[in-house]
Write a protein that holds these residues in place. Structure first.
Motif, PDB file in Angstrom:
ATOM      1  N   GLN A   1      10.409  10.151 -14.380  1.00 49.80           N
ATOM      2  CA  GLN A   1      11.550  10.447 -14.524  1.00 49.80           C
ATOM      3  C   GLN A   1      11.940  10.306 -13.683  1.00 49.80           C
ATOM      4  OE1 GLN A   1       9.045  11.993 -15.767  1.00 49.80           O
ATOM      5  NE2 GLN A   1       9.373  12.691 -17.135  1.00 49.80           N
ATOM      6  N   LEU A   2      11.584  10.575 -12.510  1.00 56.65           N
ATOM      7  CA  LEU A   2      12.619  10.019 -11.021  1.00 56.65           C
ATOM      8  C   LEU A   2      12.410   9.017 -10.489  1.00 56.65           C
ATOM      9  CD1 LEU A   2      11.501  13.534  -9.310  1.00 56.65           C
ATOM     10  CD2 LEU A   2      13.369  13.080 -10.292  1.00 56.65           C
ATOM     11  N   ASP A   3      12.693   8.131 -10.953  1.00 54.06           N
ATOM     12  CA  ASP A   3      12.865   6.697 -10.271  1.00 54.06           C
ATOM     13  C   ASP A   3      11.522   5.669 -10.073  1.00 54.06           C
ATOM     14  OD1 ASP A   3      15.590   6.079 -11.532  1.00 54.06           O
ATOM     15  OD2 ASP A   3      16.428   6.529  -9.809  1.00 54.06           O
ATOM     16  N   GLN A   4      10.372   6.290 -10.788  1.00 46.91           N
ATOM     17  CA  GLN A   4       8.931   5.662 -10.834  1.00 46.91           C
ATOM     18  C   GLN A   4       9.012   3.837 -10.289  1.00 46.91           C
ATOM     19  OE1 GLN A   4       5.388   5.761 -13.238  1.00 46.91           O
ATOM     20  NE2 GLN A   4       4.720   6.864 -11.842  1.00 46.91           N
ATOM     21  N   TRP A   5      10.472   3.615 -10.971  1.00 44.28           N
ATOM     22  CA  TRP A   5       9.957   2.325 -11.219  1.00 44.28           C
ATOM     23  C   TRP A   5      10.313   1.151 -10.304  1.00 44.28           C
ATOM     24  CZ3 TRP A   5      13.944  -1.446  -9.743  1.00 44.28           C
ATOM     25  CH2 TRP A   5      15.257  -0.713  -9.572  1.00 44.28           C
ATOM     26  N   GLU A   6      11.219   2.122  -8.916  1.00 51.15           N
ATOM     27  CA  GLU A   6      11.499   1.288  -8.149  1.00 51.15           C
ATOM     28  C   GLU A   6       9.800   1.597  -7.075  1.00 51.15           C
ATOM     29  OE1 GLU A   6      14.581   3.717  -6.042  1.00 51.15           O
ATOM     30  OE2 GLU A   6      16.020   3.327  -7.482  1.00 51.15           O
ATOM     31  N   ALA A   7       9.246   2.482  -6.996  1.00 49.87           N
ATOM     32  CA  ALA A   7       8.157   1.985  -6.526  1.00 49.87           C
ATOM     33  C   ALA A   7       6.769   1.493  -6.792  1.00 49.87           C
ATOM     34  CB  ALA A   7       6.926   3.398  -6.752  1.00 49.87           C
ATOM     35  N   TYR A   8       7.387   1.097  -7.999  1.00 52.14           N
ATOM     36  CA  TYR A   8       5.908  -0.820  -8.258  1.00 52.14           C
ATOM     37  C   TYR A   8       7.386  -1.958  -8.480  1.00 52.14           C
ATOM     38  CZ  TYR A   8       2.891   2.227 -11.468  1.00 52.14           C
ATOM     39  OH  TYR A   8       2.084   3.264 -11.918  1.00 52.14           O
ATOM     40  N   PHE A   9       8.613  -1.764  -8.433  1.00 53.42           N
ATOM     41  CA  PHE A   9       8.969  -2.673  -7.712  1.00 53.42           C
ATOM     42  C   PHE A   9       9.067  -3.002  -6.635  1.00 53.42           C
ATOM     43  CE2 PHE A   9      13.247  -4.244  -6.261  1.00 53.42           C
ATOM     44  CZ  PHE A   9      13.633  -5.512  -6.771  1.00 53.42           C
ATOM     45  N   GLY A  10       8.573  -2.280  -5.576  1.00 55.82           N
ATOM     46  CA  GLY A  10       8.642  -2.524  -4.518  1.00 55.82           C
ATOM     47  C   GLY A  10       6.622  -2.567  -3.978  1.00 55.82           C
ATOM     48  N   GLN A  11       6.254  -2.469  -4.943  1.00 57.47           N
ATOM     49  CA  GLN A  11       4.980  -2.336  -5.002  1.00 57.47           C
ATOM     50  C   GLN A  11       4.672  -4.423  -5.107  1.00 57.47           C
ATOM     51  OE1 GLN A  11       2.125   0.014  -6.388  1.00 57.47           O
ATOM     52  NE2 GLN A  11       0.479  -1.452  -5.955  1.00 57.47           N
TER      53      GLN A  11
ATOM     54  N   GLN B   1       0.943  -0.879   0.080  1.00 49.56           N
ATOM     55  CA  GLN B   1       0.095  -0.097   0.141  1.00 49.56           C
ATOM     56  C   GLN B   1       0.401   0.926   0.107  1.00 49.56           C
ATOM     57  OE1 GLN B   1      -2.274   0.528   3.181  1.00 49.56           O
ATOM     58  NE2 GLN B   1      -4.563   1.039   2.361  1.00 49.56           N
ATOM     59  N   SER B   2       1.676   1.037   0.794  1.00 46.24           N
ATOM     60  CA  SER B   2       3.172   2.306   0.639  1.00 46.24           C
ATOM     61  C   SER B   2       3.202   2.549  -0.062  1.00 46.24           C
ATOM     62  CB  SER B   2       3.615   2.315   1.876  1.00 46.24           C
ATOM     63  OG  SER B   2       2.809   1.760   3.245  1.00 46.24           O
ATOM     64  N   TYR B   3       3.742   1.632  -1.579  1.00 46.57           N
ATOM     65  CA  TYR B   3       5.095   1.711  -2.543  1.00 46.57           C
ATOM     66  C   TYR B   3       3.798   2.203  -3.835  1.00 46.57           C
ATOM     67  CZ  TYR B   3       9.032  -0.358  -0.717  1.00 46.57           C
ATOM     68  OH  TYR B   3      10.273  -0.430  -0.308  1.00 46.57           O
ATOM     69  N   GLY B   4       2.349   1.596  -3.258  1.00 45.03           N
ATOM     70  CA  GLY B   4       1.790   2.628  -4.101  1.00 45.03           C
ATOM     71  C   GLY B   4       0.518   3.426  -3.978  1.00 45.03           C
ATOM     72  N   ILE B   5       1.667   3.801  -2.980  1.00 44.56           N
ATOM     73  CA  ILE B   5       1.403   5.637  -3.029  1.00 44.56           C
ATOM     74  C   ILE B   5       2.377   6.495  -3.910  1.00 44.56           C
ATOM     75  CG2 ILE B   5       1.320   7.791  -1.379  1.00 44.56           C
ATOM     76  CD1 ILE B   5      -0.076   5.568   0.565  1.00 44.56           C
ATOM     77  N   GLY B   6       3.566   5.506  -3.642  1.00 44.54           N
ATOM     78  CA  GLY B   6       4.505   6.059  -4.400  1.00 44.54           C
ATOM     79  C   GLY B   6       4.403   6.350  -5.743  1.00 44.54           C
ATOM     80  N   THR B   7       3.574   4.957  -5.762  1.00 44.31           N
ATOM     81  CA  THR B   7       3.528   4.906  -7.734  1.00 44.31           C
ATOM     82  C   THR B   7       2.577   6.428  -8.117  1.00 44.31           C
ATOM     83  OG1 THR B   7       1.430   3.730  -7.811  1.00 44.31           O
ATOM     84  CG2 THR B   7       3.689   2.421  -7.541  1.00 44.31           C
ATOM     85  N   ARG B   8       2.172   6.632  -7.594  1.00 39.91           N
ATOM     86  CA  ARG B   8       0.983   8.164  -8.272  1.00 39.91           C
ATOM     87  C   ARG B   8       1.656   9.265  -7.824  1.00 39.91           C
ATOM     88  NH1 ARG B   8      -2.165   3.878  -5.829  1.00 39.91           N
ATOM     89  NH2 ARG B   8      -2.551   5.065  -3.265  1.00 39.91           N
ATOM     90  N   VAL B   9       3.101   9.441  -6.550  1.00 43.52           N
ATOM     91  CA  VAL B   9       2.988  10.453  -6.729  1.00 43.52           C
ATOM     92  C   VAL B   9       4.532  10.930  -7.110  1.00 43.52           C
ATOM     93  CG1 VAL B   9       1.309  11.091  -4.218  1.00 43.52           C
ATOM     94  CG2 VAL B   9       4.146   9.568  -4.532  1.00 43.52           C
ATOM     95  N   ILE B  10       5.189   9.590  -7.817  1.00 41.55           N
ATOM     96  CA  ILE B  10       6.625   9.914  -7.911  1.00 41.55           C
ATOM     97  C   ILE B  10       6.641   9.848  -8.960  1.00 41.55           C
ATOM     98  CG2 ILE B  10       9.005   8.818  -8.112  1.00 41.55           C
ATOM     99  CD1 ILE B  10       8.905   7.727  -5.108  1.00 41.55           C
ATOM    100  N   PRO B  11       7.124  11.292  -9.659  1.00 44.08           N
ATOM    101  CA  PRO B  11       7.632  10.977 -11.436  1.00 44.08           C
ATOM    102  C   PRO B  11       7.710  10.468 -12.197  1.00 44.08           C
ATOM    103  CG  PRO B  11       7.603  13.124 -10.438  1.00 44.08           C
ATOM    104  CD  PRO B  11       7.856  12.867  -9.298  1.00 44.08           C
TER     105      PRO B  11
END
Length: 256
Positions: free
Chosen positions: A69-79, A57-67
């Protein structure tokens, strides 16, 4: 003089409006950045504490707010990784597939690829995603195989093997992954061929015929069916134990 004064005042108002807009934008960016940093930190912390649904859930928030271009893939990877650990494997595979699309590609990097890597963090970003994605795909294949959907299982294992194939030169773990999924794909193919040769297709444990043309159920449904069967089996063993207690004394049955 009056016209000059008005022009000067208009310029001041425009400058003030621009400054205000820039300030608002900076505040917005700061807030978004803060939320993104907190989401990633919270996701990592919850994952370390084995709180996998909260981590996802926390990483999912990151996927929505991190652009992107700023390593958004890491949020998807964690989620996606947390979802697989939380046994939401279908969702985890889907999420990691998004991460794979957005992660920097090895082919575009000037950095030399590692060799002899053992830990996940020692692999390239793309291969870190591929390794975990292949794990999820292999789990899906295992569940399809266990339910008797051998052809679908074979294709899923082959997909996992293809996912991790390019990472084999980087270290032993992906090499072993590819070997395991190749072996499982071959086994599933043999089982599928045996069904055809027998002329009497095997029926999976839940009583559904996998050859009736219907699409295979989701792995979530397969897991629910498996848990139901285990509960029924546990109840049967409990009753047998009670009966044997009366006839033969103590009997130690093993629960699932």
């Amino acid at each position: 003089m009056g016209r000059t004064q008005m022009t000067h005042t208009l310029k001041q108002k425009i400058a003030l409006a621009v400054a205000l807009a820039v300030a608002v934008a900076l505040v917005f960016v700061s807030v978004v950045a803060g939320v993104g940093i907190y989401a990633m930190s919270s996701g990592k912390s919850n994952y370390g504490e084995n709180e996998y649904p909260r981590s996802a859930q926390s990483y999912g928030i990151g996927t929505r707010v991190i652009p992107e271009q700023l390593d958004q893939w890491e949020a998807y990877f964690g989620q996606g990784t947390a979802e697989i650990r939380a046994d939401a494997v279908d969702a985890g595979v889907d999420t990691l597939s998004v991460a794979l699309k957005r992660v920097p590609k090895d082919a575009d990097s000037d950095e030399p690829e590692p060799t002899g890597a053992e830990k996940l963090e020692d692999f390239t970003p793309e291969c870190r995603v591929r390794i975990n994605l292949a794990v999820g795909q292999e789990i899906l294949g295992d569940r399809l195989y266990a339910a008797g959907y051998f052809d679908e299982a074979r294709r899923t294992f082959e997909g996992a093997s293809a996912t991790v194939a390019q990472c084999v030169p980087q270290g032993e773990p992906p090499k072993q992954q590819k070997q395991d999924t190749d072996d499982k794909a071959e086994d599933a193919q043999e089982q599928q061929q045996a069904q055809g040769n027998d002329g009497d297709p095997k029926t999976p444990p839940d009583g559904d015929d996998p050859t009736d043309g219907d699409p295979p159920p989701s792995t979530g449904d397969l897991k629910s069916d498996e848990l139901k069967r285990r509960a029924e089996e546990a109840e049967r063993l409990r009753r047998e134990a009670q009966q044997r207690d009366g006839e033969f004394g103590d009997w130690n049955g093993e629960n699932w």
